[in-house]
Design an enzyme around this catalytic site. Structure first.
Site, PDB file in Angstrom:
ATOM      1  N   HIS A   1      27.136  35.626  43.248  1.00 43.91           N
ATOM      2  CA  HIS A   1      26.134  35.518  44.535  1.00 43.91           C
ATOM      3  C   HIS A   1      27.060  36.182  45.566  1.00 43.91           C
ATOM      4  CE1 HIS A   1      24.877  31.280  42.539  1.00 43.91           C
ATOM      5  NE2 HIS A   1      23.866  32.328  42.666  1.00 43.91           N
TER       6      HIS A   1
ATOM      7  N   LYS B   1      14.691  18.749  42.144  1.00 45.16           N
ATOM      8  CA  LYS B   1      16.268  19.250  41.421  1.00 45.16           C
ATOM      9  C   LYS B   1      17.175  18.273  42.073  1.00 45.16           C
ATOM     10  CE  LYS B   1      15.784  24.084  40.479  1.00 45.16           C
ATOM     11  NZ  LYS B   1      16.635  25.540  40.636  1.00 45.16           N
TER      12      LYS B   1
ATOM     13  N   ARG C   1      21.029  40.169  36.951  1.00 44.46           N
ATOM     14  CA  ARG C   1      22.262  40.034  36.164  1.00 44.46           C
ATOM     15  C   ARG C   1      22.111  40.958  34.827  1.00 44.46           C
ATOM     16  NH1 ARG C   1      22.743  33.863  36.098  1.00 44.46           N
ATOM     17  NH2 ARG C   1      20.627  34.305  35.989  1.00 44.46           N
TER      18      ARG C   1
ATOM     19  N   SER D   1      25.540  29.292  38.072  1.00 45.78           N
ATOM     20  CA  SER D   1      26.170  27.993  38.560  1.00 45.78           C
ATOM     21  C   SER D   1      26.094  26.874  37.476  1.00 45.78           C
ATOM     22  CB  SER D   1      25.021  27.606  39.884  1.00 45.78           C
ATOM     23  OG  SER D   1      25.146  28.479  40.832  1.00 45.78           O
TER      24      SER D   1
HETATM   25  N1  COA Z   1      25.640  35.990  40.123  1.00 45.53           N
HETATM   26  C1  COA Z   1      25.742  34.764  39.432  1.00 45.53           C
HETATM   27  N2  COA Z   1      24.663  34.036  39.255  1.00 45.53           N
HETATM   28  C2  COA Z   1      23.641  34.111  39.762  1.00 45.53           C
HETATM   29  C3  COA Z   1      23.186  35.407  40.524  1.00 45.53           C
HETATM   30  C4  COA Z   1      24.111  36.253  40.518  1.00 45.53           C
HETATM   31  N3  COA Z   1      24.160  37.400  41.328  1.00 45.53           N
HETATM   32  N4  COA Z   1      21.905  35.416  40.791  1.00 45.53           N
HETATM   33  C5  COA Z   1      21.311  34.197  40.266  1.00 45.53           C
HETATM   34  N5  COA Z   1      22.399  33.343  39.604  1.00 45.53           N
HETATM   35  C6  COA Z   1      22.206  32.166  38.892  1.00 45.53           C
HETATM   36  C7  COA Z   1      22.296  30.923  39.657  1.00 45.53           C
HETATM   37  O1  COA Z   1      23.626  30.596  39.821  1.00 45.53           O
HETATM   38  C8  COA Z   1      21.392  30.130  38.952  1.00 45.53           C
HETATM   39  O2  COA Z   1      21.969  29.520  37.930  1.00 45.53           O
HETATM   40  P1  COA Z   1      21.728  28.140  37.225  1.00 45.53           P
HETATM   41  O3  COA Z   1      20.287  28.059  37.046  1.00 45.53           O
HETATM   42  O4  COA Z   1      22.419  28.065  36.258  1.00 45.53           O
HETATM   43  O5  COA Z   1      22.012  27.037  38.313  1.00 45.53           O
HETATM   44  C9  COA Z   1      20.296  30.927  38.461  1.00 45.53           C
HETATM   45  O6  COA Z   1      21.119  32.316  38.084  1.00 45.53           O
HETATM   46  C10 COA Z   1      19.048  31.098  39.094  1.00 45.53           C
HETATM   47  O7  COA Z   1      19.394  31.363  40.088  1.00 45.53           O
HETATM   48  P2  COA Z   1      18.985  31.048  41.902  1.00 45.53           P
HETATM   49  O8  COA Z   1      19.175  32.054  42.537  1.00 45.53           O
HETATM   50  O9  COA Z   1      19.609  29.672  42.202  1.00 45.53           O
HETATM   51  O10 COA Z   1      17.574  30.618  41.729  1.00 45.53           O
HETATM   52  P3  COA Z   1      16.648  29.790  41.516  1.00 45.53           P
HETATM   53  O11 COA Z   1      15.867  29.916  40.369  1.00 45.53           O
HETATM   54  O12 COA Z   1      17.424  28.387  41.641  1.00 45.53           O
HETATM   55  O13 COA Z   1      15.735  30.013  43.119  1.00 45.53           O
HETATM   56  C11 COA Z   1      14.196  30.304  44.380  1.00 45.53           C
HETATM   57  C12 COA Z   1      14.564  30.212  43.084  1.00 45.53           C
HETATM   58  C13 COA Z   1      14.667  29.207  45.256  1.00 45.53           C
HETATM   59  C14 COA Z   1      14.453  31.319  45.135  1.00 45.53           C
HETATM   60  C15 COA Z   1      12.642  29.792  44.349  1.00 45.53           C
HETATM   61  O14 COA Z   1      12.310  29.008  43.606  1.00 45.53           O
HETATM   62  C16 COA Z   1      11.955  29.570  45.612  1.00 45.53           C
HETATM   63  O15 COA Z   1      11.696  30.668  46.154  1.00 45.53           O
HETATM   64  N6  COA Z   1      11.403  28.363  45.812  1.00 45.53           N
HETATM   65  C17 COA Z   1      10.859  27.841  47.114  1.00 45.53           C
HETATM   66  C18 COA Z   1       9.491  27.396  46.701  1.00 45.53           C
HETATM   67  C19 COA Z   1       8.605  28.810  46.460  1.00 45.53           C
HETATM   68  O16 COA Z   1       8.399  29.499  47.635  1.00 45.53           O
HETATM   69  N7  COA Z   1       7.838  28.981  45.445  1.00 45.53           N
HETATM   70  C20 COA Z   1       6.870  30.155  45.130  1.00 45.53           C
HETATM   71  C21 COA Z   1       7.740  31.265  44.788  1.00 45.53           C
HETATM   72  S1  COA Z   1       8.288  31.350  43.035  1.00 45.53           S
END
Ligand code: COA
Length: 165
Positions: free
Chosen positions: A21, A45, A94, A132
């Site tokens: 990240h 979550k 990734r 993560s």
């Molecule tokens: N390096 C290492 N790991 C990475 C990474 C990077 N560059 N980018 C992402 N990851 C990993 C994260 O650690 C995470 O791992 P985990 O699932 O094992 O914990 C995984 O990839 C998912 O990444 P994250 O960036 O945390 O995304 P998310 O899927 O949890 O988040 C949101 C998604 C929050 C952006 C999305 O759900 C959101 O916008 N929510 C708000 C509600 C909304 O608007 N919804 C409509 C749009 S879909």
């Protein structure tokens, strides 16, 4: 003519923030005038780290980057972005397998708000295997995560695991 300043949002769960990240964040900070790293608070979550601790960990590791702001949000990402006058959403890719999910999310966000553009940055090759949840699992089983997360996150992980003993 005055230069238009561009604000980008880098959203995610960051439970916890990893070196992957951080790599994306540093790259983004060189491309945009301001980058807001925004922790998504999802009541469905059950994160390992509280909102407060996640904010603190990210603030600590980004304090030397002047154009980064740390925040959290609930609700729709595009609503939050509009509220912050941000025009760009940053997501890290990734591997090819990330793309399908990210592509759909970008399309949904665009259908919700045409004026906000999703930009994909390619994660560093050292971190393509990193997530993560992997960090949480390895640390929970006593493994070494020192090449996966910043130092202050290692300390928070230790504190958390000791508290759960
Ligand atoms: N390096 C290492 N790991 C990475 C990474 C990077 N560059 N980018 C992402 N990851 C990993 C994260 O650690 C995470 O791992 P985990 O699932 O094992 O914990 C995984 O990839 C998912 O990444 P994250 O960036 O945390 O995304 P998310 O899927 O949890 O988040 C949101 C998604 C929050 C952006 C999305 O759900 C959101 O916008 N929510 C708000 C509600 C909304 O608007 N919804 C409509 C749009 S879909």
């Amino acid at each position: 003519m005055e230069k238009k300043l561009i604000t980008a949002i880098y959203p995610g769960s960051f439970d916890p923030i990893t070196l992957g990240h951080l790599d994306i964040l540093k790259r983004a900070s060189t491309l945009f005038d301001k980058v807001i790293i925004a922790i998504a608070i999802n009541s469905e979550k059950k994160p390992l780290f509280s909102k407060k601790t996640r904010l603190k960990m990210i603030k600590d590791v980004t304090s030397n980057i002047p154009n980064i702001e740390v925040d959290n949000f609930t609700g729709l990402l595009v609503d939050y972005a509009k509220n912050k006058n941000a025009e760009v959403i940053i997501r890290g890719i990734r591997a090819l397998s990330d793309y399908e999910y990210e592509f759909n999310m970008a399309l949904i966000n665009r259908s919700l708000e045409e004026s906000i553009t999703t930009t994909f940055l390619v994660a560093h090759q050292n971190y393509t295997h990193l997530s993560s949840s992997l960090v949480r699992e390895v640390a929970g089983l006593g493994g070494d995560v020192s090449n996966l997360v910043p130092k202050n996150v290692i300390e928070e992980l230790k504190r958390k695991l000791d508290a759960n003993d």
